[in-house]
Scaffold this active site. Structure first.
Site, PDB file in Angstrom:
ATOM      1  N   GLY A  10      13.324  53.315  35.760  1.00  0.00           N
ATOM      2  CA  GLY A  10      13.838  52.446  36.783  1.00  0.00           C
ATOM      3  C   GLY A  10      14.432  53.480  37.785  1.00  0.00           C
ATOM      4  O   GLY A  10      14.778  54.715  37.397  1.00  0.00           O
ATOM      5  N   LEU A  12      17.683  53.393  38.963  1.00  0.00           N
ATOM      6  CA  LEU A  12      18.968  53.992  38.654  1.00  0.00           C
ATOM      7  C   LEU A  12      19.237  54.894  37.529  1.00  0.00           C
ATOM      8  O   LEU A  12      19.698  55.786  37.345  1.00  0.00           O
ATOM      9  CB  LEU A  12      19.855  52.479  38.247  1.00  0.00           C
ATOM     10  CG  LEU A  12      21.505  52.940  37.891  1.00  0.00           C
ATOM     11  CD1 LEU A  12      22.141  53.732  38.917  1.00  0.00           C
ATOM     12  CD2 LEU A  12      22.030  51.470  37.775  1.00  0.00           C
ATOM     13  N   ASP A  34      11.444  48.449  24.413  1.00  0.00           N
ATOM     14  CA  ASP A  34      11.442  47.095  25.063  1.00  0.00           C
ATOM     15  C   ASP A  34      12.707  46.212  24.610  1.00  0.00           C
ATOM     16  O   ASP A  34      12.974  46.186  23.442  1.00  0.00           O
ATOM     17  CB  ASP A  34      10.159  46.218  24.469  1.00  0.00           C
ATOM     18  CG  ASP A  34      10.320  44.833  25.444  1.00  0.00           C
ATOM     19  OD1 ASP A  34      11.422  44.282  25.670  1.00  0.00           O
ATOM     20  OD2 ASP A  34       9.213  44.120  25.326  1.00  0.00           O
ATOM     21  N   ALA A  58      16.547  45.467  33.360  1.00  0.00           N
ATOM     22  CA  ALA A  58      16.673  44.127  33.793  1.00  0.00           C
ATOM     23  C   ALA A  58      15.224  43.399  34.278  1.00  0.00           C
ATOM     24  O   ALA A  58      14.611  44.150  34.796  1.00  0.00           O
ATOM     25  CB  ALA A  58      17.732  44.119  34.801  1.00  0.00           C
ATOM     26  N   TYR A 123      18.678  34.124  38.287  1.00  0.00           N
ATOM     27  CA  TYR A 123      19.034  35.508  38.104  1.00  0.00           C
ATOM     28  C   TYR A 123      20.532  35.553  37.758  1.00  0.00           C
ATOM     29  O   TYR A 123      21.025  36.211  36.986  1.00  0.00           O
ATOM     30  CB  TYR A 123      18.404  36.313  39.376  1.00  0.00           C
ATOM     31  CG  TYR A 123      19.098  37.901  39.293  1.00  0.00           C
ATOM     32  CD1 TYR A 123      18.653  38.765  38.278  1.00  0.00           C
ATOM     33  CD2 TYR A 123      20.003  38.293  40.223  1.00  0.00           C
ATOM     34  CE1 TYR A 123      19.035  40.100  38.154  1.00  0.00           C
ATOM     35  CE2 TYR A 123      20.319  39.482  40.223  1.00  0.00           C
ATOM     36  CZ  TYR A 123      19.983  40.442  39.241  1.00  0.00           C
ATOM     37  OH  TYR A 123      20.364  41.808  39.152  1.00  0.00           O
ATOM     38  N   LYS A 127      22.418  36.953  34.601  1.00  0.00           N
ATOM     39  CA  LYS A 127      23.329  38.134  34.632  1.00  0.00           C
ATOM     40  C   LYS A 127      24.861  37.720  34.076  1.00  0.00           C
ATOM     41  O   LYS A 127      25.310  38.502  33.446  1.00  0.00           O
ATOM     42  CB  LYS A 127      23.291  38.935  35.814  1.00  0.00           C
ATOM     43  CG  LYS A 127      22.147  39.503  36.330  1.00  0.00           C
ATOM     44  CD  LYS A 127      21.716  40.534  35.154  1.00  0.00           C
ATOM     45  CE  LYS A 127      22.069  41.916  35.771  1.00  0.00           C
ATOM     46  NZ  LYS A 127      21.501  42.951  34.739  1.00  0.00           N
TER      47      LYS A 127
END
Ligand SMILES: NC(=O)c1ccc[n+]([C@@H]2O[C@H](COP(=O)([O-])OP(=O)(O)OC[C@H]3O[C@@H](n4cnc5c(N)ncnc54)[C@H](OP(=O)(O)O)[C@@H]3O)[C@@H](O)[C@H]2O)c1
Length: 289
Positions: A10, A12, A34, A58, A123, A127
């Site tokens: 990803g 970040l 995973d 995420a 979402y 989170k």
């Protein structure tokens, strides 16, 4: 420190690898770890013996999450809790990323870390559940809430980022309609990664807000991207009610940096200054990818 980064492919994660380079860092993409697979977490911990797990993995396609609540809660809540349990067993610290979407946007001044959460979407709820699960599992956690992340690896990563989407539309000359009644702070992944490094090295624990400086609407952000790219494609402001989306978003989700101030860690620069650097960097080696 031995640091394992999840979600290693990803945007970040790419900047975290650079910022944490003085440590022993392993970044694992979904194919190698995973996070929804408990056996994979256990064998990674037994093999790597991490001092820190940094979870960037995420499911954050906000509208898709509305249709897939089970998958959202699996990736964003159940899996982080398993990572937290593994950290507790192995004496490691868990660094986890959360979002401004845990708030409802009813405030008109920046949200503080201790403000009441009230997510509006699947979402945001998943989170928020992830945050709570981690807090209930291990004290050795650092939960970093951030907003509107754009990192240079987004040029080629699967999910990209808002800047790349705007640049693509501008290059095609398509008319662009962008919401002007959602206010946030875009966050440059390189600055976020540097801040996380400082927090980690200072052994700060708990929940911390880390975003760029300043604030803007998505429309203002898009207009700046297009202007700085030298494009004349028109960008038109629209209201959320005129562009209904499956997921509800907070109208205002600027985050205050109380903890950064308290612990004496410099907050990231203004988002506009960071956008300049992003556009310069992406014109370099990333341009050919
Ligand atoms: N991007 C934003 O604007 C934003 C804003 C606020 C908070 N955050 C949070 O910041 C964190 C990092 O976001 P980002 O922008 O770097 O996202 P990103 O570029 O999409 O990276 C996330 C990575 O996680 C991987 N992943 C998804 N499910 C996984 C699984 N089950 N196991 C392992 N890896 C998995 C994805 O792989 P695939 O490509 O295979 O799906 C992707 O490579 C996330 O926690 C996100 O919720 C992001």
């Amino acid at each position: 420190m031995k640091i394992v980064i999840t979600g290693g492919e990803g945007q970040l994660a790419a900047d975290l690898v650079q910022s944490l380079a003085r440590h022993d860092v392993v970044a694992l993409g979904r194919d190698r770890l995973d996070i929804t697979n408990p056996d994979a977490i256990e064998s990674m911990c037994a093999r790597e013996r991490p001092d820190v797990i940094v979870n960037t993995a995420a499911f954050h396609q906000v509208d898709l999450c509305e249709d897939q609540p089970e998958q959202s809660f699996l990736v964003n809540a159940a899996a982080p809790q398993r990572l937290a349990r593994a950290c507790a067993r192995y004496g490691a610290t868990l660094v986890h990323f959360s979002t401004d979407y845990v708030f409802d946007g009813a405030k008109s001044s920046p949200y503080r870390e201790a403000d009441t959460i009230n997510p509006l979407s699947v979402y945001g709820s998943s989170k928020a559940a992830g945050e709570m699960a981690i807090r209930g599992t291990t004290e050795r956690h650092l939960i970093v809430r951030t907003t509107g992340v754009f990192g240079v690896a987004g040029v080629s990563s699967r999910h990209g980022n808002f800047v790349e989407t705007m640049l693509r539309l501008a290059a095609r000359g398509d008319s662009m309609f962008v919401v002007a009644d959602q206010t946030l702070t875009p966050t440059y992944a390189g600055d976020l990664a540097e801040c996380v490094r400082a927090l980690l090295e200072a052994e700060v624990k708990g929940t911390v807000h880390v975003t760029g400086g300043g604030q803007c609407s998505w429309y203002e952000f898009a207009a700046d991207i297009v202007r700085l790219a030298g494009s004349s494609t028109p960008v038109t402001p629209v209201m959320q009610r005129d562009r209904p989306m499956p997921a509800r978003r907070p109208a205002y989700s600027v985050l205050a940096h109380d903890t950064l101030h308290r612990v004496g860690i410099a907050e990231p620069r203004h988002w506009r200054e960071a956008l300049h650097e992003y556009l310069t960097r992406r014109a370099g080696p990333y341009a050919s990818q």
